[in-house]
Design an enzyme around this catalytic site. Structure first.
Site, mmCIF file in Angstrom:
data_model
loop_
_atom_site.group_PDB
_atom_site.id
_atom_site.type_symbol
_atom_site.label_atom_id
_atom_site.label_comp_id
_atom_site.label_asym_id
_atom_site.label_seq_id
_atom_site.Cartn_x
_atom_site.Cartn_y
_atom_site.Cartn_z
ATOM 1 N N GLY A 69 0.786 -1.191 0.011
ATOM 2 C CA GLY A 69 0.134 0.086 -0.124
ATOM 3 C C GLY A 69 0.636 1.418 -0.044
ATOM 4 N N ARG A 98 -8.701 -1.112 -2.197
ATOM 5 C CA ARG A 98 -8.375 0.009 -1.421
ATOM 6 C C ARG A 98 -8.345 1.326 -2.042
ATOM 7 N NH1 ARG A 98 -2.745 -2.181 1.355
ATOM 8 N NH2 ARG A 98 -3.272 -0.233 2.860
ATOM 9 N N SER A 144 -5.855 8.831 5.418
ATOM 10 C CA SER A 144 -4.420 8.172 5.465
ATOM 11 C C SER A 144 -3.297 9.044 5.435
ATOM 12 C CB SER A 144 -4.339 7.324 4.439
ATOM 13 O OG SER A 144 -3.041 6.738 4.351
ATOM 14 N N SER A 145 -2.468 8.947 6.415
ATOM 15 C CA SER A 145 -1.421 10.015 6.416
ATOM 16 C C SER A 145 -0.655 9.821 5.112
ATOM 17 C CB SER A 145 -0.654 9.934 7.510
ATOM 18 O OG SER A 145 0.029 8.594 7.565
ATOM 19 N N SER A 172 -2.694 9.719 12.093
ATOM 20 C CA SER A 172 -1.317 9.211 12.066
ATOM 21 C C SER A 172 -0.181 10.197 11.814
ATOM 22 C CB SER A 172 -0.944 8.046 11.002
ATOM 23 O OG SER A 172 -1.944 7.060 10.988
ATOM 24 N N ASP A 293 -1.134 0.917 13.619
ATOM 25 C CA ASP A 293 -0.315 -0.294 13.350
ATOM 26 C C ASP A 293 -0.096 -1.082 14.771
ATOM 27 O OD1 ASP A 293 -0.325 -0.087 10.633
ATOM 28 O OD2 ASP A 293 1.566 0.866 10.510
ATOM 29 N N LYS A 320 -6.625 -1.458 5.185
ATOM 30 C CA LYS A 320 -5.421 -2.098 5.254
ATOM 31 C C LYS A 320 -5.251 -3.333 4.389
ATOM 32 C CE LYS A 320 -3.135 0.776 8.123
ATOM 33 N NZ LYS A 320 -1.793 1.702 7.777
ATOM 34 N N ARG A 324 -8.950 -5.040 9.219
ATOM 35 C CA ARG A 324 -8.234 -5.486 10.259
ATOM 36 C C ARG A 324 -9.025 -5.660 11.597
ATOM 37 N NH1 ARG A 324 -2.055 -2.860 9.473
ATOM 38 N NH2 ARG A 324 -1.392 -4.336 8.139
ATOM 39 N N LYS A 395 6.210 -9.643 4.196
ATOM 40 C CA LYS A 395 5.673 -8.070 3.545
ATOM 41 C C LYS A 395 6.664 -7.064 4.519
ATOM 42 C CE LYS A 395 1.677 -4.981 3.670
ATOM 43 N NZ LYS A 395 2.363 -4.227 2.133
#
Length: 414
Positions: A69, A98, A144-145, A172, A293, A320, A324, A395
């Protein structure tokens, strides 16, 4: 390949050297692609960073970032500036689910030429690189940062730099501050005041710049969980870490004190030790808006210790590698936990948790998500478990299973 972890009672007191942060690495790799006088030491060994390196050096017309991502967001901005080059930027099936429209809209407002080749608002993207002359942009800051960082990383390559206005609550924030610091370290003036960021063009640099990437604090979260679930006196030494880290997940130092884990810095090493708490924790309430995270790790730690938890600030987890929050709910409930999730929170009641009461191994699905695999692995200190599709850890942390074996975990790979 699945990995079975046999229940163990304690760990070995070893020292481990963790790979560089993929968050820092991927930012620096993109900056290096613009400015060849930057050299990078201790580059992350993660799949995401390998994907990033390959994408920045290939001449292919189709670039597949798979599950990465960060690479998708950063490269969308990067290729928008690659004059006279046209590429298709694509990824895995999950990547195509996404959203990326907030970043694409911002880049289009600057003049970038980007089209969706399948579903509107989602990858794959057709990007025709061009010279961008505009110097100001506005973007939503609460999703999202990485969208914001992508703009910051290309800003100094614009003729007049870039003024970025952030709309709404910033999510974030530590990751944005990380980007600011790295820009400054490589000779790019960048400042943030409230909801405004200004990045200036980079002046020609006469001297080469070498930056050593700090090890990954997100990865160390699993060792905090291991120590929290271990007997009093258990300890692990890890390197290389900085007490003044740029990474937001250094918040682990304070958060895990509540679970009886102390952190001692010695040079670039940290030693984590399990100590006895005067009063056992029964419930914990945390806002993780700046550090989402580590939410999975904390939830599993609470499960293993029988602690009820209420975690908020988790809205980014929905987009994500998997959803999650729903994945956590499904897997935590296999141990008897009662879990409620919203778009932003997770609440867990552990009164009916039956962990460790059976010799049967509990099988954990990982949903193509590296953090699901690594977050649940420490539970082998309480119950035998099976981690499905265990290779997914590559990953971000390819050596994870090898490092667990050094700690004394008993693995059976099938």
């Amino acid at each position: 390949m699945d990995v079975g972890l046999k229940k163990i009672n304690t760990i070995l007191p070893v020292s481990l050297n963790l790979s560089g942060s993929k968050s820092e690495t991927n930012r620096l790799l993109l900056l290096q692609a613009f400015f060849s006088d930057i050299s990078i030491q201790n580059i992350s060994s993660s799949d995401d960073s390998v994907v990033m390196q390959n994408a920045l050096t290939t001449t292919d017309a189709v670039i597949d970032v798979h599950h990465a991502g960060t690479a998708m967001r950063f490269l969308t901005a990067y290729f928008s500036l690659q004059h006279n080059r046209e590429i298709i930027l694509t990824g895995s099936d999950r990547m195509k689910q996404r959203p990326i429209s907030i970043l694409v809209d911002a880049l289009r407002s600057l003049g970038a030429n980007i089209d969706y080749t399948e579903k509107e608002g989602f990858p794959p993207l057709k990007i025709k690189g061009k010279t961008i002359l505009k110097n100001s942009v506005s973007i939503d800051a609460n999703v999202s940062s990485q969208y914001i960082t992508a703009l910051m990383l290309i800003a100094s390559n614009l003729k007049e730099g870039l003024q970025i206005t952030l709309n709404g609550e910033i999510t974030s924030l530590p990751y944005i501050k990380m980007t600011l610091s790295l820009l400054n370290q490589v000779g790019i003036e960048a400042v943030m005041n409230d909801n405004s960021i200004k990045v200036f063009p980079r002046n020609d640099n006469e001297k080469s710049i070498s930056i050593t990437v700090e090890s990954d604090w997100s990865s160390v979260s699993y060792f905090y969980s291991i120590i929290a679930l271990s007997p009093v006196g258990s300890a692990i030494t890890l390197s290389s870490f900085k007490e003044d880290s740029l990474q937001g997940d250094i918040a682990l130092v304070e958060i895990y004190k509540s679970f009886g884990v102390t952190t001692v810095f010695n040079g670039e090493e940290i030693t984590l030790t399990k100590v006895e708490l005067q009063k056992m924790l029964t419930t914990i309430n945390l806002s993780l808006n700046s550090t989402p995270d580590i939410a999975q790790t904390i939830a599993v730690t609470c499960l293993g210790l029988g602690i009820e938890c209420y975690l908020t600030g988790l809205h980014t987890l929905k987009i994500k590698e998997t959803d999650r929050l729903e994945a956590l709910k499904t897997e935590l409930e296999k141990f008897g936990a009662v879990v409620m999730v919203t778009n932003d929170s997770l609440e867990m009641n552990t009164s009916a948790v039956n962990i460790g009461q059976s010799s049967d191994a509990v099988s954990i699905a990982t949903y193509n998500d590296h953090r699901m695999a690594m977050a649940f692995a420490p539970l082998a200190l309480k119950n035998s478990i099976i981690i499905e599709d265990s290779e997914v850890v590559s990953k971000s942390y390819p050596a994870f299973w090898n490092d667990l074996e050094k700690l004394g975990f008993i693995l059976n790979k099938t």
